[in-house]
Design a protein around this motif. Structure first.
Motif, PDB file in Angstrom:
ATOM      1  N   THR B  73       1.428  -2.248   6.621  1.00  0.00           N
ATOM      2  CA  THR B  73       1.601  -2.075   5.174  1.00  0.00           C
ATOM      3  C   THR B  73       2.456  -3.191   4.574  1.00  0.00           C
ATOM      4  OG1 THR B  73       3.440  -0.627   5.632  1.00  0.00           O
ATOM      5  CG2 THR B  73       1.343   0.426   5.127  1.00  0.00           C
ATOM      6  N   SER B  76       0.297  -5.862   2.888  1.00  0.00           N
ATOM      7  CA  SER B  76      -0.362  -5.280   1.710  1.00  0.00           C
ATOM      8  C   SER B  76       0.656  -5.131   0.590  1.00  0.00           C
ATOM      9  CB  SER B  76      -0.953  -3.909   2.047  1.00  0.00           C
ATOM     10  OG  SER B  76      -1.707  -3.982   3.202  1.00  0.00           O
ATOM     11  N   GLN B  77       1.889  -4.783   0.977  1.00  0.00           N
ATOM     12  CA  GLN B  77       2.963  -4.594   0.001  1.00  0.00           C
ATOM     13  C   GLN B  77       3.215  -5.880  -0.797  1.00  0.00           C
ATOM     14  OE1 GLN B  77       5.240  -1.779  -0.641  1.00  0.00           O
ATOM     15  NE2 GLN B  77       5.564  -3.199  -2.324  1.00  0.00           N
ATOM     16  N   TYR B  78       3.182  -6.994  -0.105  1.00  0.00           N
ATOM     17  CA  TYR B  78       3.524  -8.253  -0.766  1.00  0.00           C
ATOM     18  C   TYR B  78       2.323  -8.995  -1.342  1.00  0.00           C
ATOM     19  CZ  TYR B  78       8.301  -8.032   0.954  1.00  0.00           C
ATOM     20  OH  TYR B  78       9.594  -7.660   1.171  1.00  0.00           O
ATOM     21  N   HIS B  93       3.875   1.345  -4.283  1.00  0.00           N
ATOM     22  CA  HIS B  93       3.990   0.031  -3.629  1.00  0.00           C
ATOM     23  C   HIS B  93       3.933  -1.093  -4.655  1.00  0.00           C
ATOM     24  CE1 HIS B  93       2.125   2.728  -0.659  1.00  0.00           C
ATOM     25  NE2 HIS B  93       2.954   2.141   0.159  1.00  0.00           N
ATOM     26  N   GLU B  94       2.947  -0.996  -5.556  1.00  0.00           N
ATOM     27  CA  GLU B  94       2.760  -2.083  -6.520  1.00  0.00           C
ATOM     28  C   GLU B  94       3.892  -2.126  -7.530  1.00  0.00           C
ATOM     29  OE1 GLU B  94      -1.036  -0.587  -7.292  1.00  0.00           O
ATOM     30  OE2 GLU B  94      -1.521  -1.161  -5.249  1.00  0.00           O
ATOM     31  N   LEU B  97       6.843  -3.798  -6.031  1.00  0.00           N
ATOM     32  CA  LEU B  97       6.636  -5.248  -5.923  1.00  0.00           C
ATOM     33  C   LEU B  97       6.913  -5.925  -7.263  1.00  0.00           C
ATOM     34  CD1 LEU B  97       5.554  -7.717  -4.285  1.00  0.00           C
ATOM     35  CD2 LEU B  97       3.312  -7.162  -5.170  1.00  0.00           C
ATOM     36  N   ALA B 102      10.140  -5.001  -3.305  1.00  0.00           N
ATOM     37  CA  ALA B 102       9.126  -4.695  -2.289  1.00  0.00           C
ATOM     38  C   ALA B 102       9.782  -4.430  -0.939  1.00  0.00           C
ATOM     39  CB  ALA B 102       8.146  -5.848  -2.174  1.00  0.00           C
ATOM     40  N   ALA B 105      10.691  -0.899  -0.664  1.00  0.00           N
ATOM     41  CA  ALA B 105       9.510  -0.066  -0.416  1.00  0.00           C
ATOM     42  C   ALA B 105       9.104  -0.137   1.048  1.00  0.00           C
ATOM     43  CB  ALA B 105       8.363  -0.512  -1.305  1.00  0.00           C
ATOM     44  N   VAL B 106       9.161  -1.363   1.584  1.00  0.00           N
ATOM     45  CA  VAL B 106       8.802  -1.546   3.003  1.00  0.00           C
ATOM     46  C   VAL B 106       9.756  -0.740   3.882  1.00  0.00           C
ATOM     47  CG1 VAL B 106       8.836  -3.237   4.888  1.00  0.00           C
ATOM     48  CG2 VAL B 106       7.715  -3.800   2.745  1.00  0.00           C
ATOM     49  N   LEU B 292       6.684   7.374  -0.352  1.00  0.00           N
ATOM     50  CA  LEU B 292       6.705   6.268   0.613  1.00  0.00           C
ATOM     51  C   LEU B 292       7.122   6.745   2.011  1.00  0.00           C
ATOM     52  CD1 LEU B 292       8.289   3.528  -1.674  1.00  0.00           C
ATOM     53  CD2 LEU B 292       5.992   3.487  -0.721  1.00  0.00           C
ATOM     54  N   SER B 360       9.182  -8.407   6.863  1.00  0.00           N
ATOM     55  CA  SER B 360       9.208  -8.229   5.412  1.00  0.00           C
ATOM     56  C   SER B 360       9.862  -9.450   4.740  1.00  0.00           C
ATOM     57  CB  SER B 360       9.981  -6.952   5.080  1.00  0.00           C
ATOM     58  OG  SER B 360      10.131  -6.826   3.701  1.00  0.00           O
TER      59      SER B 360
END
Lengths: 295, 445
Positions: B73, B76-78, B93-94, B97, B102, B105-106, B292, B360
């Motif tokens: 993930t 995809s997160q970034y 997630h978006e 970011l 982000a 979130a990670v 999350l 990350s």
């Protein structure tokens, strides 16, 4: 509640507020933007900026120590776990389809192919290693390795010999009147003790016939002999290299593979054939080095 | 068990984690695709593996699955931001970011993943009989459980724009178009799933990978295309040293993720997405942080927990793509193997977690220096090449059809969850016994 205690409580609350304001950072710990007014929530991302509601990455990283410790414990168990063997006599219908682990002695070993000669099956006749199984049905069972597993057993040299003690994990198929073990992977069969009772005794043809009772029903190995004649589909006659008149029959061999006059070494059981009234060497061509051509 | 086998397996599993991390840098590339490629290599270069105990290769694959389930993930997160038009259906997630957090979130997702690894390695080995019992109870009821989830997905589709048209008919159309497109996607995906289950065009030697072009086409490629055409500027990301998470967020998120992960692991045809939708309601989960954390727990329990059940003595449950692939060359049989597998999961879980922070930061740096559109372009090309390599041109045809369908939710802003009908419809119908009749109706059988 008297006035003094109310006053004391008010002082304590003020101290707590001051402490919590002191906790609030100049920058939002989540998005990193400035928080000059030291507000409890970030004006941009609404995150609580007090550290009380936050978990540090360092604390999370430290918690992985528990996982590393658990991993070490599990690996130690995997290496040291004493296997739980099931006695052959206990394998019954109620355990059908179960994976079982058995410590057993190999009585016989045979190999056959399907009618299209493609799929090989290796069958091991096993008996309980502790009490020998005897002649009773309960103490014996057949283990089958089919197709790819049989091929792997042969190619990787994992096949046991008669009399070997093996440790095998396999699936039990048991119903009314039948019990079979099926081997799923070649690596799950291991020889734990090479047979001593079936270890070959070295001798020559002359010595065998001079004192046959000393070798009776033992596995013998003749290091060198000469093929004198071929008889039928299963027998060859060999003689001592030094004396062509001293001969013995070898049973269980395909004579078409050999030529008369060839020097061979032979390994097999030295037995007395009562119907014929003579001594012979009984070999199993599936066993490695049963008959080896020397020249 | 011999010490050498344990050591080889540990090394192989760590190599698997590294490969999973390398694969995770491409958003949309699923580890099952990498496993499929590994299997292809293992079968074609069988001579290389003849002297290797199958459990060593199993350890390698397990390392890949654990590593991937925790790391995939991150990219995809970034690298997959969405534009403003997606604001109404934007996932946390978006939002994280675009707010420059982000990394937080990670780390929240990673916290969930870590909790799941704790549950799997410290709790699962204590309750093998529970899983046998759960399987025995669930097995006869699987079809209606999946059916109810499908019904729930359809019921919870909702219009995300509110009648912006000028005339009455335009307002009516705007109100209904997302619902209709959601149902359309669900029905067509279901029919496509039935086609592939009953009359796949993928060559027979690779038929066990028939679902690959579908999943790549429905989910990965449309995401890559949408990201490629997106022109959002990603702000500078802040690398935080702590995450906002109150104890009740952790508890509620973990409860929701645990139930979703177990549900997906035990019920055939179920994946963490729809399962989380149901259990989120069940546990009254609210807020981005709980979402999350729950996602992290559910995802790892599904990928890794379900795989662990394959090795559990007395359970030996084959669920998920990894277990199916491993079962082609290895049959778990002994308790020592189970303890080895448990150790590998604990070790690779801990290592993967420690790598997440670093990975990350790497992605946060990359997104500043390299245009994220390039990651999508490379990812998209790689996925198409992989699909053709594994499933030949027939798989490519399926991929094109699936991509066309997968773009529908992106164009009309309906939910992508409807696309999972491709798996749930055939599985539910087959479990109920109605599969062949329905396939016959469509001329597939």
């Amino acid at each position: 509640m008297n006035n003094q205690s109310i006053k004391q409580m008010q002082i304590t609350e003020t101290e707590a507020d001051a402490a919590s304001v002191a906790d609030i950072a100049d920058k939002c710990p989540s998005c990193g933007r400035a928080n000059p007014e030291r507000k409890k929530r970030c004006a941009y991302c609404c995150t609580l900026t007090s550290p009380r509601e936050r978990i540090t990455v360092r604390a999370m990283n430290l918690s992985t120590i528990i996982l590393f410790a658990a991993a070490i414990v599990y690996f130690a168990i995997a290496v040291n776990l004493k296997p739980q063997y099931t006695p052959i006599s206990a394998l019954g219908e109620s355990m059908n389809f179960q994976h079982v682990r058995v410590l057993a002695k190999v009585r016989y070993l045979s190999e056959f192919k399907d009618k299209y000669e493609k799929r090989v099956t290796i069958q091991l006749d096993l008996e309980d290693s502790k009490d020998g199984g005897g002649d009773d049905y309960e103490g014996r069972i057949k283990l089958k390795a089919e197709g790819e597993v049989a091929r792997e057993l042969k190619e990787k040299g994992l096949l046991p010999a008669r009399g070997d003690i093996i440790d095998v994990s396999a699936t039990l198929f048991a119903g009314k009147g039948y019990r079979t073990l099926s081997l799923g992977t070649a690596e799950l069969l291991k020889v734990v003790d090479k047979s001593s009772e079936f270890a070959a005794v070295e001798a020559d043809v002359k010595a065998l016939l001079a004192a046959p009772d000393n070798f009776k029903n033992k596995k013998i190995k003749i290091k060198e002999a000469v093929i004198k004649s071929k008889r039928g589909n299963l027998i060859i006659e060999i003689n001592d290299p030094a004396d062509a008149a001293v001969t013995i029959l070898v049973f269980g061999v395909d004579p078409s593979k050999y030529k008369e006059g060839q020097k061979v070494s032979v390994s097999g059981m030295f037995v007395f054939y009562e119907r014929g009234g003579y001594w012979e060497i009984k070999v199993n061509e599936d066993e490695p080095e049963s008959v080896v051509v020397l020249n | 068990m011999e010490t050498s086998i344990v050591i080889y397996s540990i090394v192989a599993s760590l190599v698997g984690v590294v490969i999973a991390m390398a694969a995770s840098i491409i958003p949309g590339l699923h580890i099952y695709n990498v496993i499929a490629l590994t299997m292809l290599f293992a079968f074609t270069a069988a001579d290389l593996f003849t002297n290797l105990h199958p459990i060593v290769l199993t350890g390698f694959m397990l390392g890949m699955v654990v590593g991937f389930s925790m790391l995939f993930t991150v990219s995809s997160q970034y690298f997959q931001p969405n534009d403003e038009s997606f604001r109404s259906i934007m996932l946390p997630h978006e939002r994280f970011l675009l707010e420059g957090r982000a990394h937080e979130a990670v780390m929240l997702g990673a916290l969930g993943s870590l909790i799941a690894i704790f549950i799997i390695t410290l709790f699962f080995p204590l309750i093998p009989s529970f899983f046998s019992l759960a399987r025995a109870i669930i097995q006869p009821h699987g079809y209606w459980l999946v059916g109810m989830v499908m019904f729930f997905i359809l019921m919870t589709e909702w219009p995300k724009d509110h009648g912006v048209g000028k005339t009455g008919w335009q307002k009516f159309w705007d109100g209904w178009v997302q619902l209709l497109m959601g149902y359309f996607t669900f029905i067509v995906a279901g029919i496509l799933g039935m086609f592939v289950f009953y009359r796949t065009i993928v060559p027979v030697e690779n038929a066990f990978q028939s679902l690959m072009p579908l999943f790549v086409g429905l989910f990965a490629v449309p995401s890559q295309i949408m990201t490629f055409i997106t022109r959002v500027k990603v702000p500078k990301q802040h690398i935080c040293s702590s995450v906002e998470s109150a104890p009740h967020d952790v508890m509620r998120g973990s409860a929701s993720g645990f139930l979703a992960g177990m549900f997906a692991a035990l019920v055939p045809g179920m994946t963490p997405g729809p399962a989380l939708l149901c259990t989120g309601h069940l546990t009254v989960t609210s807020g981005e942080r709980q979402f999350l954390i729950g996602g992290g727990v559910g995802r790892v329990l599904y990928y890794v927990g379900a795989l662990m059940l394959f090795f559990m003595p007395g359970v030996f449950m084959r669920r998920g793509g990894a277990a199916i692939n491993i079962s082609l060359f290895f049959v778990p049989e002994t308790p020592e193997q189970f303890f080895l597998i448990s150790g590998i999961i604990a070790l690779t879980g801990a290592v993967s977690f420690l790598l997440i922070g670093w990975f990350s930061k790497l992605c946060a740096n990359l997104v500043e220096k390299i245009d994220y559109n390039w990651f999508s372009a490379v990812g998209c090309a790689l996925l198409i090449v992989l699909t053709i390599q594994i499933t030949h041109w027939q798989g490519f045809v399926l991929l094109c059809v699936a991509t066309a369908l997968g773009l529908v939710p992106n164009m009309w802003h309906s939910r992508r969850l409807n696309l999972l009908a491709v798996l749930m419809v055939p599985v539910a119908l087959n479990m109920s016994g109605a599969g062949p009749a329905v396939a016959r109706f469509f001329g597939f059988y």
